[in-house]
Scaffold this active site. Sequence first.
Site, short mmCIF file in Angstrom:
data_model
loop_
_atom_site.label_atom_id
_atom_site.label_comp_id
_atom_site.label_asym_id
_atom_site.label_seq_id
_atom_site.Cartn_x
_atom_site.Cartn_y
_atom_site.Cartn_z
N THR A 140 -7.98 -6.97 16.99
CA THR A 140 -9.31 -6.49 16.61
C THR A 140 -10.22 -6.47 17.83
OG1 THR A 140 -11.19 -6.83 15.11
CG2 THR A 140 -10.14 -8.82 15.95
N HIS A 141 -11.26 -5.62 17.75
CA HIS A 141 -12.30 -5.63 18.80
C HIS A 141 -13.59 -6.20 18.21
CE1 HIS A 141 -9.61 -2.14 19.02
NE2 HIS A 141 -9.46 -2.54 20.26
N GLN A 188 -2.27 -5.06 7.31
CA GLN A 188 -3.62 -4.47 7.36
C GLN A 188 -4.53 -5.21 6.37
OE1 GLN A 188 -1.79 -0.92 6.06
NE2 GLN A 188 -1.94 0.14 8.02
N ARG A 243 1.38 -9.07 13.38
CA ARG A 243 0.12 -8.62 13.98
C ARG A 243 -0.83 -8.30 12.83
NH1 ARG A 243 0.62 -2.88 16.01
NH2 ARG A 243 1.44 -3.69 17.96
N LYS A 279 -7.13 -4.34 10.87
CA LYS A 279 -7.90 -3.98 9.67
C LYS A 279 -7.25 -2.84 8.91
CE LYS A 279 -12.39 -5.59 11.34
NZ LYS A 279 -13.79 -5.26 11.63
N GLY A 280 -6.61 -1.91 9.63
CA GLY A 280 -6.00 -0.73 8.98
C GLY A 280 -6.76 0.52 9.37
N LYS A 288 7.00 3.30 15.24
CA LYS A 288 6.65 3.64 13.86
C LYS A 288 7.90 4.13 13.13
CE LYS A 288 1.79 4.78 14.32
NZ LYS A 288 1.62 4.10 15.62
N ALA A 328 -12.49 8.30 14.46
CA ALA A 328 -12.93 7.99 13.09
C ALA A 328 -13.45 6.56 13.00
CB ALA A 328 -11.79 8.20 12.11
N ASP A 375 4.98 -0.95 13.83
CA ASP A 375 3.59 -0.66 13.42
C ASP A 375 3.55 -0.42 11.92
OD1 ASP A 375 2.56 -0.77 15.97
OD2 ASP A 375 2.42 1.40 16.23
#
Length: 309
Positions: free
Chosen positions: A224-225, A161, A182, A185-186, A96, A289, A130
């Site tokens: 993503t999952h 994102q 990559r 979604k964010g 990052k 979250a 990232d």
Amino acid sequence: MLRAGLLYLSEQPSIFRFIRSNALAKKLSSRFVAGETLDTAVSAVKELNAQGITASLDLLGESVHSAEAARAAAGTATLMLDRIAALKLKANISVKLTQFGLDADPKLCAENLHRLLDRGRELGIFVRIDMESTEYTQRTLELFSTDLRPAYGDGVGVVIQSMLRRSKVDVEQLVASQARVRLCKGAYQEPPTVAFPDKRDVDRSYSELMEMLLERGNYPGIATHDEALIARAKGFAKDHAIGRERFEFQMLYGVRRDLQQRLVREGYHVRVYVPFGTQWYPYLMRRLAERPANIAFILGNVLKEGVRS
Ligand code: FDA
């Protein structure tokens, strides 16, 4: 409400200081974080590699405000590269910019990155930048496109994102330069002026960007999952004769391990993001979250293990 509350708490250092000394909280974090040391993370990577899954090692920590701490983070990231090479792990690393000193001194941040990327190039290991909150989006993409990508080519990649309104334009530009992307979604709390407030729009945007990247991108990471989006990626790739070697699915350590293994069995490339380090609190709060049911889920597991031991 709960999501916003958890994301707010993720940014409170005083709470982290309190939580870090709590043994139960540490145990909770182990579901999503591969320990506090590089050794524990390396063990996790070895286990993943044994299952046919590659990894992206991530030293936790963000918003570093001193030059010394930024240099230390960059030093550890270099050690991560050396360890990956020495042990021949199937892994790359993610970093990052705020951890490398973007807030303290942008010039220092760029110097730290160059040192790391030089080492990555020597060892043939890819480094992903990232994406953080929107306060940093423009600076991250600018640094990537004007400095890092021209200097290191496919040795470095970036993250987009789908929740951000600007992302379609960004993906168009990144696809045009064949940059490594990559797509996620964010994970940050953003105002509706810059991000879609409705989850359905975030998912729609993800689909659209994913198809652009699959069709015209350079080995995109589909991070993503979300099973519906994963099914869509597979269907799109099949219909457009896009081979499985041209993209990879990416997931987070400890999330949907069943799905990770199923995709490997089906012959897809799967990479798992493996975070480690002492600064696990903001990362853990973002994971809670995303799925507040995790709080009950993790607590349940910890209690079960407690009863067994
Ligand atoms: P979504 O949140 O809609 O979840 C879909 C389904 O996945 C859920 O119904 C649930 O079954 C499962 N799931 C998702 N999250 C879960 C969790 N925490 N625990 C348990 N189940 C969960 N973000 C960012 O802003 N910058 C970045 O650089 C990155 N990098 C990154 C790398 C990789 C490899 C991944 C997988 C993700 C990121 N992210 C990220 C995080 C990303 O933006 C996003 O917050 C999470 O991936 C969750 O979103 P999903 O796409 O999984 O969808």
